[in-house]
Design a protein around this motif. Sequence first.
Motif, mmCIF file in Angstrom:
data_model
loop_
_atom_site.group_PDB
_atom_site.id
_atom_site.type_symbol
_atom_site.label_atom_id
_atom_site.label_comp_id
_atom_site.label_asym_id
_atom_site.label_seq_id
_atom_site.Cartn_x
_atom_site.Cartn_y
_atom_site.Cartn_z
ATOM 1 N N GLN A 1 56.912 39.901 88.175
ATOM 2 C CA GLN A 1 56.718 38.179 88.330
ATOM 3 C C GLN A 1 55.643 37.763 87.725
ATOM 4 N N GLN A 2 54.429 38.626 87.461
ATOM 5 C CA GLN A 2 53.331 38.179 86.620
ATOM 6 C C GLN A 2 53.555 38.255 85.093
ATOM 7 N N LYS A 3 54.496 39.108 84.581
ATOM 8 C CA LYS A 3 55.046 39.005 83.162
ATOM 9 C C LYS A 3 55.771 37.839 83.093
ATOM 10 N N SER A 4 56.801 37.513 83.829
ATOM 11 C CA SER A 4 57.540 36.319 83.883
ATOM 12 C C SER A 4 56.704 34.896 83.958
ATOM 13 N N ASP A 5 55.948 35.065 84.802
ATOM 14 C CA ASP A 5 54.733 33.798 84.921
ATOM 15 C C ASP A 5 54.047 33.656 83.699
ATOM 16 N N GLU A 6 53.692 34.599 83.364
ATOM 17 C CA GLU A 6 52.563 34.665 82.045
ATOM 18 C C GLU A 6 53.471 34.089 80.802
ATOM 19 N N GLY A 7 54.621 34.625 80.736
ATOM 20 C CA GLY A 7 55.581 34.153 79.600
ATOM 21 C C GLY A 7 55.763 32.513 79.889
ATOM 22 N N ALA A 8 56.123 32.276 80.880
ATOM 23 C CA ALA A 8 56.433 30.798 81.391
ATOM 24 C C ALA A 8 55.213 29.751 80.938
ATOM 25 N N CYS A 9 54.169 30.334 81.397
ATOM 26 C CA CYS A 9 52.698 29.609 81.199
ATOM 27 C C CYS A 9 52.495 29.997 79.660
ATOM 28 N N TYR A 10 52.612 30.568 79.090
ATOM 29 C CA TYR A 10 52.456 30.866 77.585
ATOM 30 C C TYR A 10 53.075 29.629 76.864
ATOM 31 N N THR A 11 54.497 29.490 77.314
ATOM 32 C CA THR A 11 55.343 28.542 76.762
ATOM 33 C C THR A 11 54.938 27.250 77.184
ATOM 34 N N TRP A 12 54.470 27.060 78.103
ATOM 35 C CA TRP A 12 54.074 25.594 78.804
ATOM 36 C C TRP A 12 52.848 25.170 78.028
ATOM 37 N N ALA A 13 51.928 26.180 77.592
ATOM 38 C CA ALA A 13 50.743 25.869 76.940
ATOM 39 C C ALA A 13 50.687 25.546 75.512
ATOM 40 N N VAL A 14 51.928 26.148 74.926
ATOM 41 C CA VAL A 14 52.176 25.551 73.616
ATOM 42 C C VAL A 14 52.810 24.565 73.416
ATOM 43 N N GLN A 15 53.617 24.202 74.500
ATOM 44 C CA GLN A 15 54.270 22.695 74.455
ATOM 45 C C GLN A 15 53.300 21.661 74.978
ATOM 46 N N GLN A 16 52.180 21.952 75.578
ATOM 47 C CA GLN A 16 51.109 20.978 76.090
ATOM 48 C C GLN A 16 50.284 20.826 74.710
ATOM 49 N N THR A 17 49.851 21.631 74.149
ATOM 50 C CA THR A 17 48.564 21.611 73.223
ATOM 51 C C THR A 17 49.175 21.707 71.970
ATOM 52 N N GLY A 18 50.475 22.066 71.684
ATOM 53 C CA GLY A 18 50.932 21.836 70.130
ATOM 54 C C GLY A 18 50.429 22.931 69.535
ATOM 55 N N PHE A 19 49.707 24.172 70.114
ATOM 56 C CA PHE A 19 49.076 25.332 69.276
ATOM 57 C C PHE A 19 49.758 26.528 69.762
ATOM 58 N N ASP A 20 50.187 27.500 69.170
ATOM 59 C CA ASP A 20 50.890 28.851 69.418
ATOM 60 C C ASP A 20 49.753 29.704 68.937
ATOM 61 N N PRO A 21 48.882 30.578 69.687
ATOM 62 C CA PRO A 21 48.025 31.561 69.098
ATOM 63 C C PRO A 21 49.002 32.549 68.128
ATOM 64 N N ALA A 22 50.082 32.844 68.425
ATOM 65 C CA ALA A 22 50.823 33.842 67.795
ATOM 66 C C ALA A 22 51.137 33.326 66.326
#
Length: 153
Positions: free
Chosen positions: A34-55
């Motif tokens: 669940q943590q892995k799934s949540d972290e992936g979802a939050c990563y995607t959400w953060a990219v959408q919100q900020t327009g910045f992808d650290p990868a």
Amino acid sequence: MKTLWMFVLMLVLMISTANAQQYVYPAKGQTPEQQKSDEGACYTWAVQQTGFDPANPPPQQPAAKAPPTATGTTPGAGARGAVRGAVVGEVVGNDAGAGAAAGAVAARGQSRRQNMTASQQANQQQQTALQQQQAAFNKARAACLEGKGYTVK
């Protein structure tokens, strides 16, 4: 040269601070899956919100300026310095040739220093912008994870 090394060291320290790892603790007993799934979802959400992808950070932009010559000077700097030096040499010492030579050398040196300073400032501005984007991403990701019941540090 010493200033350049100090600048590089400062950039390395700033980048390592900006890319500091976030630690995520499952405060509500979430499973590792669940943590892995949540972290992936939050990563995607953060990219959408900020327009910045650290990868995939944006490529560094070259400084917009006139291209310097092979010696690192702005085109025409030596000629302009020679003209000024010839005038001063003629007025002061009645030797326009020596004044022109000295003026050309001085102008080229000044031009190289100005070009180096401008380049360093542009690099510093780009690094600062990258840090700000990384910080905004980290903040957004942490907000998402905290909303899902995790503790983020």
